[in-house]
Design a protein around this motif. Sequence first.
Motif, PDB file in Angstrom:
ATOM      1  N   TRP A  11      -1.810 -10.249   2.224  1.00 21.37           N
ATOM      2  CA  TRP A  11      -1.397  -9.542   0.994  1.00 21.37           C
ATOM      3  C   TRP A  11      -2.311  -9.902  -0.182  1.00 21.37           C
ATOM      4  O   TRP A  11      -1.856 -10.049  -1.313  1.00 21.37           O
ATOM      5  CB  TRP A  11       0.047  -9.889   0.648  1.00 21.37           C
ATOM      6  N   GLY A  12      -3.585 -10.075   0.072  1.00 22.23           N
ATOM      7  CA  GLY A  12      -4.520 -10.409  -1.001  1.00 22.23           C
ATOM      8  C   GLY A  12      -4.616 -11.915  -1.205  1.00 22.23           C
ATOM      9  O   GLY A  12      -3.917 -12.706  -0.546  1.00 22.23           O
ATOM     10  N   GLY A  40      -8.519 -10.594  -8.500  1.00 20.88           N
ATOM     11  CA  GLY A  40      -9.046 -11.802  -9.136  1.00 20.88           C
ATOM     12  C   GLY A  40      -9.864 -12.542  -8.099  1.00 20.88           C
ATOM     13  O   GLY A  40      -9.307 -13.073  -7.152  1.00 20.88           O
ATOM     14  N   ILE A 127       8.278  -3.412  -7.690  1.00 22.22           N
ATOM     15  CA  ILE A 127       7.021  -3.698  -6.979  1.00 22.22           C
ATOM     16  C   ILE A 127       6.393  -4.968  -7.545  1.00 22.22           C
ATOM     17  O   ILE A 127       5.703  -5.693  -6.836  1.00 22.22           O
ATOM     18  CB  ILE A 127       6.052  -2.491  -7.087  1.00 22.22           C
ATOM     19  N   GLY A 128       6.672  -5.242  -8.818  1.00 23.39           N
ATOM     20  CA  GLY A 128       6.088  -6.437  -9.435  1.00 23.39           C
ATOM     21  C   GLY A 128       4.582  -6.295  -9.558  1.00 23.39           C
ATOM     22  O   GLY A 128       3.820  -7.139  -9.092  1.00 23.39           O
ATOM     23  N   MET A 131       0.540  -5.164 -13.784  1.00 21.01           N
ATOM     24  CA  MET A 131       0.606  -4.552 -15.131  1.00 21.01           C
ATOM     25  C   MET A 131      -0.787  -4.192 -15.665  1.00 21.01           C
ATOM     26  O   MET A 131      -1.004  -4.198 -16.879  1.00 21.01           O
ATOM     27  CB  MET A 131       1.272  -5.482 -16.153  1.00 21.01           C
ATOM     28  N   ILE A 134      -2.903   0.067 -12.825  1.00 22.06           N
ATOM     29  CA  ILE A 134      -3.599   0.530 -11.617  1.00 22.06           C
ATOM     30  C   ILE A 134      -2.902   1.761 -10.997  1.00 22.06           C
ATOM     31  O   ILE A 134      -3.537   2.803 -10.784  1.00 22.06           O
ATOM     32  CB  ILE A 134      -3.684  -0.617 -10.571  1.00 22.06           C
ATOM     33  N   GLY A 135      -1.597   1.617 -10.712  1.00 19.04           N
ATOM     34  CA  GLY A 135      -0.862   2.727 -10.080  1.00 19.04           C
ATOM     35  C   GLY A 135      -0.907   3.983 -10.939  1.00 19.04           C
ATOM     36  O   GLY A 135      -1.257   5.073 -10.456  1.00 19.04           O
ATOM     37  N   GLN A 227      -7.741  -7.052  -2.901  1.00 21.05           N
ATOM     38  CA  GLN A 227      -6.376  -7.144  -2.336  1.00 21.05           C
ATOM     39  C   GLN A 227      -6.483  -7.366  -0.826  1.00 21.05           C
ATOM     40  O   GLN A 227      -7.485  -7.889  -0.360  1.00 21.05           O
ATOM     41  CB  GLN A 227      -5.541  -5.889  -2.663  1.00 21.05           C
ATOM     42  N   LEU A 231      -1.480  -4.613   1.721  1.00 21.56           N
ATOM     43  CA  LEU A 231      -1.182  -3.928   0.448  1.00 21.56           C
ATOM     44  C   LEU A 231      -1.780  -2.526   0.428  1.00 21.56           C
ATOM     45  O   LEU A 231      -1.754  -1.849  -0.595  1.00 21.56           O
ATOM     46  CB  LEU A 231      -1.738  -4.741  -0.734  1.00 21.56           C
ATOM     47  N   VAL A 241       3.064  -2.022  -2.228  1.00 23.48           N
ATOM     48  CA  VAL A 241       1.628  -2.045  -1.943  1.00 23.48           C
ATOM     49  C   VAL A 241       0.901  -1.778  -3.253  1.00 23.48           C
ATOM     50  O   VAL A 241       1.526  -1.496  -4.274  1.00 23.48           O
ATOM     51  CB  VAL A 241       1.262  -0.936  -0.921  1.00 23.48           C
ATOM     52  N   THR A 242      -0.421  -1.819  -3.206  1.00 25.62           N
ATOM     53  CA  THR A 242      -1.175  -1.373  -4.360  1.00 25.62           C
ATOM     54  C   THR A 242      -1.504   0.106  -4.155  1.00 25.62           C
ATOM     55  O   THR A 242      -1.130   0.690  -3.133  1.00 25.62           O
ATOM     56  CB  THR A 242      -2.420  -2.273  -4.584  1.00 25.62           C
ATOM     57  N   GLY A 277       4.421 -10.745  -6.313  1.00 28.93           N
ATOM     58  CA  GLY A 277       5.155  -9.524  -6.602  1.00 28.93           C
ATOM     59  C   GLY A 277       6.268  -9.314  -5.588  1.00 28.93           C
ATOM     60  O   GLY A 277       6.591 -10.212  -4.795  1.00 28.93           O
ATOM     61  N   GLY A 278       6.863  -8.093  -5.603  1.00 27.44           N
ATOM     62  CA  GLY A 278       8.019  -7.824  -4.753  1.00 27.44           C
ATOM     63  C   GLY A 278       7.616  -7.410  -3.349  1.00 27.44           C
ATOM     64  O   GLY A 278       6.430  -7.378  -3.007  1.00 27.44           O
ATOM     65  N   ARG A 306       1.077 -15.740 -12.038  1.00 24.44           N
ATOM     66  CA  ARG A 306       2.399 -15.842 -11.408  1.00 24.44           C
ATOM     67  C   ARG A 306       2.350 -16.761 -10.184  1.00 24.44           C
ATOM     68  O   ARG A 306       1.374 -16.734  -9.434  1.00 24.44           O
ATOM     69  CB  ARG A 306       2.851 -14.453 -10.907  1.00 24.44           C
TER      70      ARG A 306
END
Length: 439
Positions: A11-12, A40, A127-128, A131, A134-135, A227, A231, A241-242, A277-278, A306
Amino acid sequence: MPGLCVIGLQWGDEAKGKLVDWLAEGHDLIVRYQGGANAGHTVVVGDEVYKLHLIPSGIVHPGILNLVSAGVVIHPKTMLGEMDSLLERGVNIADRLKFSGRAHCVMPWHIKEDEIWNKVNSGDDNIGTTMRGIGPCYRDKVGRSFAIRMSDLLQPELEQQIRRITKYKIKSLAPFCDDGQVDLDAAKITEEYLGYAERLRPYIADTTRILLDAVDQDKGILFEGAQGSLLDVDFGTYPFVTSSNSSGVGVSSGTGVPGNWIGKTIGVAKCYSTRVGGGPFPTELHDETGEHIRVQGNEFGTTTGRPRRCGWFDAVAVRYTCRLSGADSICLTMLDVLSQLSEIHVCVAYELDGQRIEHFPENVSDIRRIKPIYETLPGWEQDITTARKLEDLPVNARAYAARLSELCQRPIEFISVGPDRVQTIVLNPDESLLDSSVV
Ligand code: IMP
């Protein structure tokens, strides 16, 4: 020289940046092709730590051209901040960095929408996201009517385009904002983005043409995934997912380079699992061991800070993503983090509604219900951060890596035992992880 890809298998946050940096030498171009500033990537060179979100990890290597191709969504302010920080540290980026004019621009309304949808979708449905807009930016890209691409920043119609889109965004977001007030001002946004355009102008280019020319000239191209495969918007744990194809399937669509030109893919996996995230995470640990891994592995998001959720290695999931992403071999990272555990568990199958299954389910409801079936392996006490070759690893660490390789049906080509470049063990893919002289 066929292209080489580095793809995350979980998951990244699998430490792909380190491998890309390691492999960079000998390549002419390095390409980021999906995602955006949600990524990142950390590169450690001696005492210098570079945290990159949009710029490919190859930028720290002189002489390599770094491309951000059409499939990426670019937040110009973040890009400029990253460029300035590299310049301040003496990294030469002139003529070594180009972004696609086809890449989409993350605009202020995208960040606002990300915040609003995160608030609206609370609890288990959240989804967490990071921010970073992106989506919403990818949604506008596919929707077409309200999208701005990097090359649009240089066109005379930009002001008119921003005015038209701002009007629509204010109307559509007003019901979700306090007092119906949406803090978006077309004139201010235009001024801000015209300023970015001036500074970014020398870097905006037709990266598709650059890449296709490089293919014709048989240049060495390294594709840097962001990622991880789980994801991926089509093949991951949807909807958690992203919004891009973050598995191997995204390389071609994100760059324009034909799939049959990709010669090799290295999948990167941590020797445990993490997720930010979620969304469902079958092997998640909610106990002291999970906390131990988080602390030892410094498992806190590079982009958001996080704490990452931590758990055991999920061989069913990684076997799936190795196949999906076409991984020829695995780079196993963070092996040093598991030192000092007396026992290590590996998920080898799942139980779903009383049945044993050995595949990764496609529906999120099933993924939420599965229970991992574990195999237990003995741990090792020793600090392995100074290991530089296979023989330096304790036999239990080698046995653990060998079992993961067997379960994922792929050879292990690299083992990483720390963040620095030198903390890398390179294996011959045909080499046995457990040769008889050591067992
Ligand atoms: P978004 O990409 O910001 O929309 O976030 C969607 C989901 O992907 C969230 O669960 C994020 O935490 C996760 N995510 C996005 N980028 C990364 C990353 O680079 N590493 C790990 N998780 C990520």
